[in-house]
Design a protein around this motif. Structure first.
Motif, PDB file in Angstrom:
ATOM      1  N   GLY A 297       0.799  -1.211   0.000  1.00  0.00           N
ATOM      2  CA  GLY A 297       0.000   0.000   0.000  1.00  0.00           C
ATOM      3  C   GLY A 297       0.831   1.260   0.000  1.00  0.00           C
ATOM      4  N   GLY A 298       0.158   2.375  -0.295  1.00  0.00           N
ATOM      5  CA  GLY A 298       0.817   3.659  -0.285  1.00  0.00           C
ATOM      6  C   GLY A 298       1.748   3.874  -1.463  1.00  0.00           C
ATOM      7  N   TRP A 299       2.618   4.862  -1.327  1.00  0.00           N
ATOM      8  CA  TRP A 299       3.520   5.186  -2.410  1.00  0.00           C
ATOM      9  C   TRP A 299       4.791   5.837  -1.868  1.00  0.00           C
ATOM     10  CZ3 TRP A 299      -0.517   8.556  -1.280  1.00  0.00           C
ATOM     11  CH2 TRP A 299      -0.152   9.879  -1.023  1.00  0.00           C
ATOM     12  N   LEU A 300       5.774   5.922  -2.721  1.00  0.00           N
ATOM     13  CA  LEU A 300       6.964   6.704  -2.441  1.00  0.00           C
ATOM     14  C   LEU A 300       7.535   7.190  -3.765  1.00  0.00           C
ATOM     15  CD1 LEU A 300      10.085   4.573  -2.009  1.00  0.00           C
ATOM     16  CD2 LEU A 300       7.893   3.426  -1.860  1.00  0.00           C
TER      17      LEU A 300
ATOM     18  N   GLN B 186       2.418  -1.596  -3.184  1.00  0.00           N
ATOM     19  CA  GLN B 186       2.959  -0.252  -3.023  1.00  0.00           C
ATOM     20  C   GLN B 186       3.435   0.267  -4.375  1.00  0.00           C
ATOM     21  OE1 GLN B 186       6.684   0.294  -0.852  1.00  0.00           O
ATOM     22  NE2 GLN B 186       5.768   2.013   0.258  1.00  0.00           N
ATOM     23  N   LEU B 187       3.189   1.548  -4.613  1.00  0.00           N
ATOM     24  CA  LEU B 187       3.616   2.179  -5.859  1.00  0.00           C
ATOM     25  C   LEU B 187       4.856   3.016  -5.593  1.00  0.00           C
ATOM     26  CD1 LEU B 187       3.101   2.934  -8.862  1.00  0.00           C
ATOM     27  CD2 LEU B 187       1.779   4.887  -8.015  1.00  0.00           C
ATOM     28  N   CYS B 188       5.918   2.730  -6.329  1.00  0.00           N
ATOM     29  CA  CYS B 188       7.121   3.556  -6.280  1.00  0.00           C
ATOM     30  C   CYS B 188       7.232   4.305  -7.594  1.00  0.00           C
ATOM     31  CB  CYS B 188       8.364   2.701  -6.058  1.00  0.00           C
ATOM     32  SG  CYS B 188       9.909   3.659  -6.171  1.00  0.00           S
ATOM     33  N   LEU B 189       7.223   5.626  -7.528  1.00  0.00           N
ATOM     34  CA  LEU B 189       7.377   6.468  -8.703  1.00  0.00           C
ATOM     35  C   LEU B 189       8.864   6.784  -8.873  1.00  0.00           C
ATOM     36  CD1 LEU B 189       4.324   8.705  -7.962  1.00  0.00           C
ATOM     37  CD2 LEU B 189       4.513   7.112  -9.864  1.00  0.00           C
TER      38      LEU B 189
ATOM     39  N   PRO C 138       8.768  -7.743  -4.817  1.00  0.00           N
ATOM     40  CA  PRO C 138       7.748  -8.269  -3.900  1.00  0.00           C
ATOM     41  C   PRO C 138       6.990  -7.143  -3.201  1.00  0.00           C
ATOM     42  CG  PRO C 138       9.768  -9.539  -3.687  1.00  0.00           C
ATOM     43  CD  PRO C 138      10.084  -8.372  -4.584  1.00  0.00           C
ATOM     44  N   GLY C 139       5.698  -7.056  -3.442  1.00  0.00           N
ATOM     45  CA  GLY C 139       4.855  -6.050  -2.801  1.00  0.00           C
ATOM     46  C   GLY C 139       4.975  -4.658  -3.364  1.00  0.00           C
ATOM     47  N   MET C 140       5.735  -4.467  -4.441  1.00  0.00           N
ATOM     48  CA  MET C 140       5.975  -3.119  -4.962  1.00  0.00           C
ATOM     49  C   MET C 140       6.042  -3.105  -6.479  1.00  0.00           C
ATOM     50  SD  MET C 140       9.275  -0.620  -4.320  1.00  0.00           S
ATOM     51  CE  MET C 140       8.857  -0.240  -2.627  1.00  0.00           C
ATOM     52  N   LEU C 141       5.388  -2.097  -7.067  1.00  0.00           N
ATOM     53  CA  LEU C 141       5.504  -1.839  -8.498  1.00  0.00           C
ATOM     54  C   LEU C 141       6.277  -0.533  -8.667  1.00  0.00           C
ATOM     55  CD1 LEU C 141       4.608  -2.702 -11.401  1.00  0.00           C
ATOM     56  CD2 LEU C 141       2.709  -1.083 -11.135  1.00  0.00           C
ATOM     57  N   ILE C 142       7.369  -0.574  -9.414  1.00  0.00           N
ATOM     58  CA  ILE C 142       8.202   0.609  -9.644  1.00  0.00           C
ATOM     59  C   ILE C 142       7.964   1.077 -11.078  1.00  0.00           C
ATOM     60  CG2 ILE C 142      10.544   1.543  -9.660  1.00  0.00           C
ATOM     61  CD1 ILE C 142      11.353  -0.721  -7.767  1.00  0.00           C
ATOM     62  N   VAL C 143       7.512   2.317 -11.244  1.00  0.00           N
ATOM     63  CA  VAL C 143       7.203   2.831 -12.577  1.00  0.00           C
ATOM     64  C   VAL C 143       7.827   4.198 -12.784  1.00  0.00           C
ATOM     65  CG1 VAL C 143       5.002   1.580 -12.732  1.00  0.00           C
ATOM     66  CG2 VAL C 143       5.024   3.924 -11.863  1.00  0.00           C
ATOM     67  N   SER C 144       8.213   4.475 -14.022  1.00  0.00           N
ATOM     68  CA  SER C 144       8.576   5.834 -14.418  1.00  0.00           C
ATOM     69  C   SER C 144       7.278   6.588 -14.695  1.00  0.00           C
ATOM     70  CB  SER C 144       9.465   5.799 -15.655  1.00  0.00           C
ATOM     71  OG  SER C 144       8.815   5.087 -16.699  1.00  0.00           O
ATOM     72  N   PHE C 145       7.347   7.914 -14.753  1.00  0.00           N
ATOM     73  CA  PHE C 145       6.075   8.636 -14.847  1.00  0.00           C
ATOM     74  C   PHE C 145       6.172   9.945 -15.629  1.00  0.00           C
ATOM     75  CE2 PHE C 145       8.263   9.891 -11.023  1.00  0.00           C
ATOM     76  CZ  PHE C 145       8.069  11.252 -10.894  1.00  0.00           C
ATOM     77  N   ALA C 146       7.162  10.091 -16.487  1.00  0.00           N
ATOM     78  CA  ALA C 146       7.266  11.307 -17.291  1.00  0.00           C
ATOM     79  C   ALA C 146       6.121  11.370 -18.308  1.00  0.00           C
ATOM     80  CB  ALA C 146       8.607  11.345 -18.018  1.00  0.00           C
ATOM     81  N   GLU C 147       5.848  12.564 -18.784  1.00  0.00           N
ATOM     82  CA  GLU C 147       4.865  12.721 -19.855  1.00  0.00           C
ATOM     83  C   GLU C 147       5.428  12.113 -21.139  1.00  0.00           C
ATOM     84  OE1 GLU C 147       1.821  13.851 -19.948  1.00  0.00           O
ATOM     85  OE2 GLU C 147       1.717  14.435 -17.827  1.00  0.00           O
TER      86      GLU C 147
END
Length: 379
Positions: free
Chosen positions: A10-13, A247-250, A265-274
């Motif tokens: 859950g949550g994000w960072l 958990q979402l990691c930006l 495990p327990g975390m999705l790491i994504v880039s987020f630029a336009e």
């Protein structure tokens, strides 16, 4: 420094990752996918400062063509607990000090929440590889993907996992690999990255403004501000994030990626630029392949290509063979010519056509790159 934890949901960072940055750089420099071509233009300045023969050394050190095994840094950083570390020296010190037994202990801790244990019947290095594969399978399936899809991802990733053992402190590639990477980082990557710091800071501020902070514990994040192409918005991932199961990691990256992701495990790491211009370049690349492929989507045009594969022919001969009107042949030839698959030139009142074999082969190669097909299996 944030360490991905298997029991943290859950949550994000918002974070930076030097391991992911370098892993992505290797993918772009050595990859053979049509869709990464636009990114190569973004790092042209970096490429121009590469030490002589540096890319060729990848094949020598790793024993495999560059463009493959590009996630070894990501894997080792994950085992060392420094995947979300921005500082190169702190991250790589932990990574290069990691032995096989220490790596297995770290992975065993990650696996505990998944009710997994190492297989004691396997040798130590194989225990590590086997457990990592099982964790990856469970992580992919936790996003709702089928067992078959998870297996395809594993087939592509398993060679990387096997090579991480060779780069660990007691591995046979350890010294050569880290000497090679240090030279690249300090001579080439760090100076290039310095030119991107302002952009990265703006990207981080944008995410903090949209989310109201850098880390909000267990609270599901607002995803509405993300670009429509972002991996976090794909149905299965979005549901898991919004329900607090993931958990979402930006990831603040220097390449302005808009669709890059990795699973822990327990975390999705994504880039987020336009998406911006890079996305338009992707669309142009795909549109070009689609237009050329469409030129083949007709039995008559395929027959014409086969007819002229060894020697050129004029419109009249082609029309007679196919029992078609010459204007009809001219229309088909125009489509093939605009796709670059044939050449035509006037001979009096006739038009002679010849196959451009190199362009036909390039189309097939480009199509395979666009589709980025999974490895072949016996199934």
């Amino acid at each position: 420094m944030h360490k991905p934890q298997s029991d943290q949901h859950g949550g994000w960072l918002i974070a930076q990752s030097i391991a992911l940055e370098l892993s992505t750089t290797l993918t772009i420099l050595g990859g053979d996918h049509l869709l990464i071509e636009p990114y190569k233009k973004e790092i042209e300045e970096m490429v121009s400062h590469l030490p002589e023969g540096w890319l060729q050394q990848w094949t020598t050190i790793m024993g495999i063509e560059r463009g493959q095994l590009t996630s070894v840094l990501e894997d080792i950083a994950g085992m060392a607990g420094v995947l979300l570390e921005a500082d190169y020296e702190r991250a790589t010190l932990a990574m290069r000090d990691l032995s096989t037994s220490e790596a297995l202990a770290a992975v065993t801790q990650q696996a505990a929440s998944l009710q997994m244990q190492p297989d004691p019947h396997l040798p130590l290095p194989e225990q590590l590889i086997d457990l990592q594969v099982r964790i990856l399978r469970a992580s992919v399936q936790s996003l709702g993907y089928s067992a078959a899809t998870a297996q395809r991802i594993l087939l592509a990733h398993e060679p990387n996992i096997a090579h991480t053992v060779r780069i660990l402190r007691d591995g046979d590639l350890h010294s050569r690999f880290w000497f090679w990477l240090d030279r690249f980082y300090f001579e080439v990557y760090r100076p290039w990255r310095a030119t991107r710091l302002s952009m990265m800071d703006e990207l981080r501020k944008k995410a903090m403004t949209a989310l109201g902070g850098a880390d909000r514990g267990q609270t599901p994040p607002d995803l509405s501000w993300l670009p429509a192409q972002n991996p976090a918005l794909r149905t299965m991932a979005r549901t898991a994030i919004e329900q607090g199961q993931l958990q979402l990691c930006l990831w603040v990256d220097p390449f302005q990626l808009f669709d890059s992701w990795t699973i822990q495990p327990g975390m999705l790491i994504v880039s987020f630029a336009e998406p911006g211009r890079l996305y338009e370049n992707f669309r142009e690349q795909i549109h070009s392949v689609a237009e050329r492929t469409n030129a083949l989507a007709d039995p008559t045009r395929l027959t014409i290509l086969r007819m002229i594969r060894h020697f050129d022919m004029v419109n009249t001969d082609i029309a007679d063979y196919l029992q078609l009107a010459r204007p009809t042949v001219s229309i088909h030839a125009k489509i093939l010519r605009e796709a670059g698959l044939i050449r035509s030139h006037q001979e009096g009142r006739m038009v002679r056509h010849e196959l451009v074999a190199a362009e036909v082969r390039r189309l097939f190669r480009d199509l395979e790159k666009v589709l980025d097909l999974p490895p072949e299996t016996d199934a």
